[in-house]
Design a protein around this motif. Structure first.
Motif, mmCIF file in Angstrom:
data_model
loop_
_atom_site.group_PDB
_atom_site.id
_atom_site.type_symbol
_atom_site.label_atom_id
_atom_site.label_comp_id
_atom_site.label_asym_id
_atom_site.label_seq_id
_atom_site.Cartn_x
_atom_site.Cartn_y
_atom_site.Cartn_z
ATOM 1 N N LEU A 83 -14.823 -8.306 -0.998
ATOM 2 C CA LEU A 83 -14.625 -7.200 -0.054
ATOM 3 C C LEU A 83 -15.067 -7.520 1.373
ATOM 4 O O LEU A 83 -15.292 -6.610 2.164
ATOM 5 C CB LEU A 83 -15.381 -5.954 -0.542
ATOM 6 N N ARG A 84 -15.183 -8.782 1.704
ATOM 7 C CA ARG A 84 -15.679 -9.109 3.042
ATOM 8 C C ARG A 84 -14.710 -8.648 4.131
ATOM 9 O O ARG A 84 -13.515 -8.476 3.894
ATOM 10 C CB ARG A 84 -15.964 -10.599 3.174
ATOM 11 N N THR A 85 -15.240 -8.463 5.327
ATOM 12 C CA THR A 85 -14.420 -8.064 6.471
ATOM 13 C C THR A 85 -13.667 -9.290 6.983
ATOM 14 O O THR A 85 -14.270 -10.335 7.204
ATOM 15 C CB THR A 85 -15.323 -7.491 7.580
ATOM 16 N N HIS A 103 -11.070 -4.053 6.908
ATOM 17 C CA HIS A 103 -12.186 -3.689 6.047
ATOM 18 C C HIS A 103 -11.668 -3.233 4.690
ATOM 19 O O HIS A 103 -10.579 -2.667 4.594
ATOM 20 C CB HIS A 103 -12.991 -2.537 6.663
ATOM 21 N N ASN A 104 -12.466 -3.433 3.645
ATOM 22 C CA ASN A 104 -12.219 -2.928 2.285
ATOM 23 C C ASN A 104 -10.968 -3.478 1.603
ATOM 24 O O ASN A 104 -10.506 -2.881 0.645
ATOM 25 C CB ASN A 104 -12.149 -1.401 2.257
ATOM 26 N N MET A 105 -10.425 -4.580 2.073
ATOM 27 C CA MET A 105 -9.312 -5.198 1.352
ATOM 28 C C MET A 105 -9.914 -6.097 0.282
ATOM 29 O O MET A 105 -10.734 -6.958 0.581
ATOM 30 C CB MET A 105 -8.421 -6.033 2.269
ATOM 31 N N HIS A 106 -9.509 -5.884 -0.962
ATOM 32 C CA HIS A 106 -10.089 -6.626 -2.073
ATOM 33 C C HIS A 106 -9.204 -7.806 -2.448
ATOM 34 O O HIS A 106 -8.044 -7.632 -2.821
ATOM 35 C CB HIS A 106 -10.253 -5.706 -3.283
ATOM 36 N N ASP A 120 -7.639 0.985 -0.479
ATOM 37 C CA ASP A 120 -8.595 1.682 0.385
ATOM 38 C C ASP A 120 -8.863 0.941 1.686
ATOM 39 O O ASP A 120 -9.833 1.226 2.384
ATOM 40 C CB ASP A 120 -9.917 1.885 -0.354
ATOM 41 N N ALA A 121 -8.007 -0.010 2.026
ATOM 42 C CA ALA A 121 -8.238 -0.846 3.201
ATOM 43 C C ALA A 121 -7.867 -0.118 4.491
ATOM 44 O O ALA A 121 -7.008 0.767 4.506
ATOM 45 C CB ALA A 121 -7.439 -2.135 3.082
ATOM 46 N N TYR A 122 -8.547 -0.490 5.561
ATOM 47 C CA TYR A 122 -8.249 0.022 6.889
ATOM 48 C C TYR A 122 -8.646 -1.033 7.911
ATOM 49 O O TYR A 122 -9.414 -1.947 7.600
ATOM 50 C CB TYR A 122 -8.998 1.342 7.160
ATOM 51 N N ASN A 169 0.854 -1.182 0.000
ATOM 52 C CA ASN A 169 0.000 0.000 0.000
ATOM 53 C C ASN A 169 0.895 1.240 0.000
ATOM 54 O O ASN A 169 1.214 1.787 1.047
ATOM 55 C CB ASN A 169 -0.915 -0.025 1.232
#
Length: 154
Positions: free
Chosen positions: A79-81, A61-64, A48-50, A12
């Motif tokens: 995109l699951r948590t 969250h938001n890791m593809h 866009d992950a956090y 990232n």
């Protein structure tokens, strides 16, 4: 092997540009089904992950992670948590540091170490626009110095 080393899968770069990293932690990640196969094929996006601490557990969250091509009906939601695996002391430290205003948890890179998928997360404080410009100036000056030094050695 020190933390942050292994076969690099995804990085990232935007996180280092937008945030100043205070501290890093190496975390395991709970995966489902064909996710590890997609990770080994480097089909991961951390842009866009956090991460967020929720009820004493850390979630990403938001890791593809793209669906595996040969996965048919056993594929996963991209995109699951996902839950991160950390020691209790590390989680309590993350809770303490993120309670301060302006701090967040950002994934820096994903890699495979000893056969396991690992995520390097960092406690980060957001940079202001002038901080970003200052970093760019410093980086450009360093590049110019190295270029001049290289020319001088020829």
């Amino acid at each position: 092997m020190p933390k942050g080393e292994g076969k690099l899968i995804a990085q990232n770069k935007k996180a280092r540009h937008d945030f100043s990293i205070e501290e890093t932690f190496e975390a395991g990640i709970v995966l489902q089904g064909t996710e590890i196969k997609s990770i080994r094929n480097a089909r991961v996006n951390l842009k866009d992950a956090y991460a967020r601490v929720d009820r004493g557990e850390v979630f990403l969250h938001n890791m593809h992670i793209s669906p595996y091509e040969q996965g048919n009906r056993f594929n996963h939601d991209p995109l699951r948590t996902r839950k991160l695996l950390l020691h209790k002391k590390q989680i309590s430290r993350l809770i303490g540091e993120t309670k301060e205003a302006g701090y967040s948890i950002v994934p820096l890179k994903m890699y495979i170490k000893d056969g396991y998928a690992k995520v390097l997360i960092g406690v980060a404080k957001g940079k202001k626009k002038y901080d970003k410009r200052e970093d760019l100036k410093r980086k450009e000056a360093k590049r110019d110095i190295e270029r001049a030094f290289k020319e001088r050695q020829r």
